[in-house]
Write a protein that holds these residues in place. Sequence first.
Motif, mmCIF file in Angstrom:
data_model
loop_
_atom_site.group_PDB
_atom_site.id
_atom_site.type_symbol
_atom_site.label_atom_id
_atom_site.label_comp_id
_atom_site.label_asym_id
_atom_site.label_seq_id
_atom_site.Cartn_x
_atom_site.Cartn_y
_atom_site.Cartn_z
ATOM 1 N N CYS A 317 0.715 -1.221 0.015
ATOM 2 C CA CYS A 317 -0.024 0.091 -0.009
ATOM 3 C C CYS A 317 0.939 1.210 -0.073
ATOM 4 C CB CYS A 317 -0.882 -0.040 0.949
ATOM 5 S SG CYS A 317 -2.214 -1.335 1.126
ATOM 6 N N CYS A 334 -1.623 -4.086 -3.548
ATOM 7 C CA CYS A 334 -2.698 -3.377 -2.796
ATOM 8 C C CYS A 334 -3.853 -2.963 -3.578
ATOM 9 C CB CYS A 334 -1.951 -2.229 -1.677
ATOM 10 S SG CYS A 334 -2.979 -1.682 -0.589
ATOM 11 N N GLU A 336 -7.294 -0.261 -3.315
ATOM 12 C CA GLU A 336 -8.214 0.551 -2.183
ATOM 13 C C GLU A 336 -9.387 0.759 -3.091
ATOM 14 O OE1 GLU A 336 -6.432 3.630 0.544
ATOM 15 O OE2 GLU A 336 -7.291 4.783 -1.409
ATOM 16 N N VAL A 380 -9.871 -1.756 1.796
ATOM 17 C CA VAL A 380 -8.512 -2.272 1.402
ATOM 18 C C VAL A 380 -8.267 -3.856 1.108
ATOM 19 C CG1 VAL A 380 -6.109 -2.127 1.788
ATOM 20 C CG2 VAL A 380 -7.432 0.029 2.315
ATOM 21 N N THR A 382 -5.225 -6.872 -0.128
ATOM 22 C CA THR A 382 -3.909 -7.312 -0.368
ATOM 23 C C THR A 382 -3.987 -8.402 -1.042
ATOM 24 O OG1 THR A 382 -3.411 -8.197 1.731
ATOM 25 C CG2 THR A 382 -2.898 -5.571 1.259
#
Length: 501
Positions: A317, A334, A336, A380, A382
């Motif tokens: 991120c 990452c 978002e 978020v 990952t």
Amino acid sequence: MSVTQVALLDERPTQGGDAMGVPSKRTLSRSSGRRARWLAVAAALLLLTSACVGGGDDDSGDADSESFAMATEAASHEDAMFDEEMADEEMAEVQMTQEEGLETGRRAAGGDAAEEDMSDDSGTSALAAGVPAVPADLGRDIIYTAWIAVETADVATAAAQANSIIEGLGGFTFSQDTRTQDRARTTLTFKVRPEQFSTALERLSNVGELVEQSVNAEDVTDTVVDLNSRISTAEISVNRLRDFLSQATDVEGVAELERELANRETNLERLRGQLRSLRDRVDLATITLSITESVEAVPRTSVILRAWMAAGDEDPCLGFTDLAAPPDGDVGFCFELENEGETVLTEVMLSSNELRFNTDDLIVPDGTDLERIEPGERAVATLALPVTDGRIAGRVATRGLEINVRLSAVPVTESGTELARLARSQGLYLFVEEEDTPPSFGDALSGGWNALVAVGNGVLLIIGALLPFLPVILIALAVAWWWLRRRRARQAVAALDADEA
């Protein structure tokens, strides 16, 4: 007596009706006095007509004119005396009528206020609560009109409900205009009795969401009184001309009387038509209702997708959109997601053809739900993928790999209505470095072959460049060859000459 004198006498103005337009004994008394005056004038005209028929010399004409003038003057004097006698009575009666009207209006307003306090206004809108009540009957002629505009999801149902309301109040539908293009709309015109006017307004305002309302009351009492007076005068005039016509013997006079009678009758019918139209508008109040289809405001929908990547144990991120990674190791991604709209996002899906993953492969922190993202919230996720021999997810990345991450979500309104699916994408670029190893026999053989191919390619390139100039080159070679042969021949001759010497 001539027809001109008859017309002049008939056009004498009359005064009828009181100032308030309320039928009373004063009006009846005035009408009786007016009839008496007209009878006196008619008697005088009959005498003059007889004189006109009996003699035709100039002395008779002078006598007729003198008699007509005396009759007119007598009638005017009688009108003046009658008006003076009625003046005091008229003022007293007007004052009494006004006081009674004010008192009745106050009582009606008080009764309406009491009824409004006791009524249940749970289903009445703010505008409909202000519908004016029809005042008590004060002897006035009033035209009531109203305009109501409402909005509803079902125009046809609201129109049927409005028709049912009016029929229940004893009214009827006067006209209807319906439009279905774009937003459906229906405009209906109703006629109801004045005493049902306020009730109809209140009930019609509740067939939908009230948008606009306009109520108007026009007092036409003076106009009605004036028309009645003019009609009475016109009727007397027509009847008198008919009597004159029945007694006339002169052809020219008959023709002139017939023309004048036709004009008077036409004017009388026109006045009667105006009065009938006015009475119809007074007897039935008019309400125009406009029903328009309501359009629900579509809430704003918006979502933002951001993506980064980092190599090894670094936080993806805090990474980059362009990355050069080692040939072996892991690459972290990452993603978002931010909901900037006014609706809830459901069925959120992240995918990529290059990385070959789906939403179930993502790592989501505790407290984050990709299945439902509320307005203003941010989620978020990952993902970590290994790099082996310069490949990631089976894709060669040593020459650079463009990665396209896609997002799709379904916005849902507060009422549960699903809107059009949203789609967003974000691009990344990954380059995996090649591993440094000693060259093998295969690598050397491949390098030599590559060098030979490169030399051959160079030769071919030179030949290709010189090929357009081949004719020039051949001519140059031919000239050079001829010159060399000639030079050798000269040297041979020179050598022979030297030997002979």
